[in-house]
Design a protein around this motif. Structure first.
Motif, mmCIF file in Angstrom:
data_model
loop_
_atom_site.group_PDB
_atom_site.id
_atom_site.type_symbol
_atom_site.label_atom_id
_atom_site.label_comp_id
_atom_site.label_asym_id
_atom_site.label_seq_id
_atom_site.Cartn_x
_atom_site.Cartn_y
_atom_site.Cartn_z
ATOM 1 N N SER A 13 0.835 -1.196 0.000
ATOM 2 C CA SER A 13 0.000 0.000 0.000
ATOM 3 C C SER A 13 0.873 1.250 0.000
ATOM 4 O O SER A 13 1.685 1.445 0.923
ATOM 5 N N LEU A 14 0.693 2.087 -1.005
ATOM 6 C CA LEU A 14 1.398 3.359 -1.058
ATOM 7 C C LEU A 14 1.088 4.190 0.188
ATOM 8 O O LEU A 14 1.990 4.759 0.813
ATOM 9 N N ASP A 15 -0.175 4.232 0.582
ATOM 10 C CA ASP A 15 -0.571 5.008 1.758
ATOM 11 C C ASP A 15 0.120 4.519 3.024
ATOM 12 O O ASP A 15 0.605 5.327 3.826
ATOM 13 N N VAL A 16 0.181 3.221 3.201
ATOM 14 C CA VAL A 16 0.818 2.655 4.398
ATOM 15 C C VAL A 16 2.309 2.979 4.407
ATOM 16 O O VAL A 16 2.861 3.391 5.435
ATOM 17 N N GLU A 17 2.961 2.816 3.271
ATOM 18 C CA GLU A 17 4.410 3.052 3.215
ATOM 19 C C GLU A 17 4.751 4.528 3.393
ATOM 20 O O GLU A 17 5.707 4.861 4.091
ATOM 21 N N VAL A 18 3.983 5.422 2.795
ATOM 22 C CA VAL A 18 4.221 6.860 2.975
ATOM 23 C C VAL A 18 3.928 7.255 4.429
ATOM 24 O O VAL A 18 4.676 8.027 5.034
ATOM 25 N N GLY A 19 2.867 6.704 4.999
ATOM 26 C CA GLY A 19 2.556 6.975 6.407
ATOM 27 C C GLY A 19 3.667 6.516 7.336
ATOM 28 O O GLY A 19 4.015 7.205 8.302
ATOM 29 N N ALA A 20 4.242 5.354 7.028
ATOM 30 C CA ALA A 20 5.356 4.841 7.839
ATOM 31 C C ALA A 20 6.568 5.753 7.713
ATOM 32 O O ALA A 20 7.261 6.020 8.705
ATOM 33 N N MET A 21 6.828 6.254 6.504
ATOM 34 C CA MET A 21 7.955 7.176 6.320
ATOM 35 C C MET A 21 7.715 8.456 7.113
ATOM 36 O O MET A 21 8.605 8.936 7.810
ATOM 37 N N ARG A 22 6.521 8.991 7.036
ATOM 38 C CA ARG A 22 6.185 10.224 7.762
ATOM 39 C C ARG A 22 6.371 10.040 9.269
ATOM 40 O O ARG A 22 6.825 10.945 9.962
ATOM 41 N N ALA A 23 6.045 8.862 9.783
ATOM 42 C CA ALA A 23 6.122 8.594 11.223
ATOM 43 C C ALA A 23 7.555 8.403 11.716
ATOM 44 O O ALA A 23 7.796 8.442 12.917
ATOM 45 N N ARG A 24 8.503 8.218 10.803
ATOM 46 C CA ARG A 24 9.885 7.937 11.220
ATOM 47 C C ARG A 24 10.572 9.137 11.868
ATOM 48 O O ARG A 24 11.444 8.958 12.707
ATOM 49 N N SER A 25 10.214 10.357 11.452
ATOM 50 C CA SER A 25 10.890 11.531 12.001
ATOM 51 C C SER A 25 10.077 12.793 11.752
ATOM 52 O O SER A 25 9.540 12.978 10.660
ATOM 53 N N LYS A 26 10.047 13.661 12.724
ATOM 54 C CA LYS A 26 9.387 14.960 12.572
ATOM 55 C C LYS A 26 10.267 15.927 11.777
ATOM 56 O O LYS A 26 9.829 17.009 11.413
ATOM 57 N N ARG A 27 11.523 15.528 11.498
ATOM 58 C CA ARG A 27 12.420 16.361 10.689
ATOM 59 C C ARG A 27 12.119 16.239 9.202
ATOM 60 O O ARG A 27 12.586 17.051 8.404
ATOM 61 N N ILE A 28 11.366 15.215 8.802
ATOM 62 C CA ILE A 28 11.067 15.025 7.388
ATOM 63 C C ILE A 28 10.152 16.147 6.909
ATOM 64 O O ILE A 28 9.056 16.327 7.415
ATOM 65 N N GLY A 29 10.638 16.889 5.905
ATOM 66 C CA GLY A 29 9.850 17.967 5.311
ATOM 67 C C GLY A 29 9.426 17.648 3.892
ATOM 68 O O GLY A 29 8.574 18.324 3.321
ATOM 69 N N GLY A 30 10.061 16.633 3.302
ATOM 70 C CA GLY A 30 9.722 16.242 1.939
ATOM 71 C C GLY A 30 9.771 14.739 1.785
ATOM 72 O O GLY A 30 10.743 14.097 2.191
ATOM 73 N N ILE A 31 8.715 14.176 1.232
ATOM 74 C CA ILE A 31 8.656 12.743 0.936
ATOM 75 C C ILE A 31 8.390 12.603 -0.561
ATOM 76 O O ILE A 31 7.471 13.227 -1.097
ATOM 77 N N ALA A 32 9.229 11.803 -1.228
ATOM 78 C CA ALA A 32 9.032 11.519 -2.651
ATOM 79 C C ALA A 32 8.804 10.028 -2.800
ATOM 80 O O ALA A 32 9.347 9.224 -2.038
ATOM 81 N N ALA A 33 7.990 9.671 -3.782
ATOM 82 C CA ALA A 33 7.710 8.254 -4.020
ATOM 83 C C ALA A 33 7.719 7.957 -5.508
ATOM 84 O O ALA A 33 7.275 8.781 -6.322
#
Length: 141
Positions: A13-33
């Protein structure tokens, strides 16, 4: 899913994987897929499904190495690579790369680099199954 690098038979699931990436750190300001999907054609012929095979341990080691290289080279906070094996039907997901960085530019750059390097270096092979028969596909960008 906890594993940052996976080879699996089942869909993801794209949603699950992006959500997991977002949860890894509050320093993340950009996520690309990058999401690679199976097409129903190749060249000028119809494709019903694609069979993916891999030298499993070597492929996992190479994907892990690519992930580590991308994190170091692009200053990522994290990266995730998921590739399916087995039979994938036209329209289904094949591969997903998700990168997280403080800013969008390194996330985008790393995502593109990862898919290009995966296709060039990972021992993962695909066989197209068409109404006319089956054929192994030679690597291409």
């Amino acid at each position: 899913m906890n594993d940052a690098v996976r080879l699996q038979l089942e869909d993801f699931s794209l949603d699950v994987e992006v959500g997991a990436m977002r949860a890894r750190s509050k320093r993340i300001g950009g996520i690309a897929a990058f999401l690679g999907c199976a097409r129903d054609f190749s060249g000028e012929h119809e494709v019903c499904e694609i069979a993916f095979d891999a030298y499993h341990n070597m492929a996992l080691a190479e994907l892990s190495s690519l992930r580590d290289e991308a994190i170091a080279q692009f200053g990522l906070i994290d990266a995730c690579i998921v590739h399916r094996l087995g039979i994938v039907h036209a329209g289904e997901n094949i591969v997903l790369i998700v990168t997280g960085a403080e800013h969008r530019s390194p996330a985008f750059d790393a995502c593109r680099w990862l898919i290009d390097e995966l296709k060039a270096r990972a021992p993962i092979w695909k066989k197209e199954i068409t109404p006319q028969g089956e054929s192994w596909v030679t690597p291409h960008p």
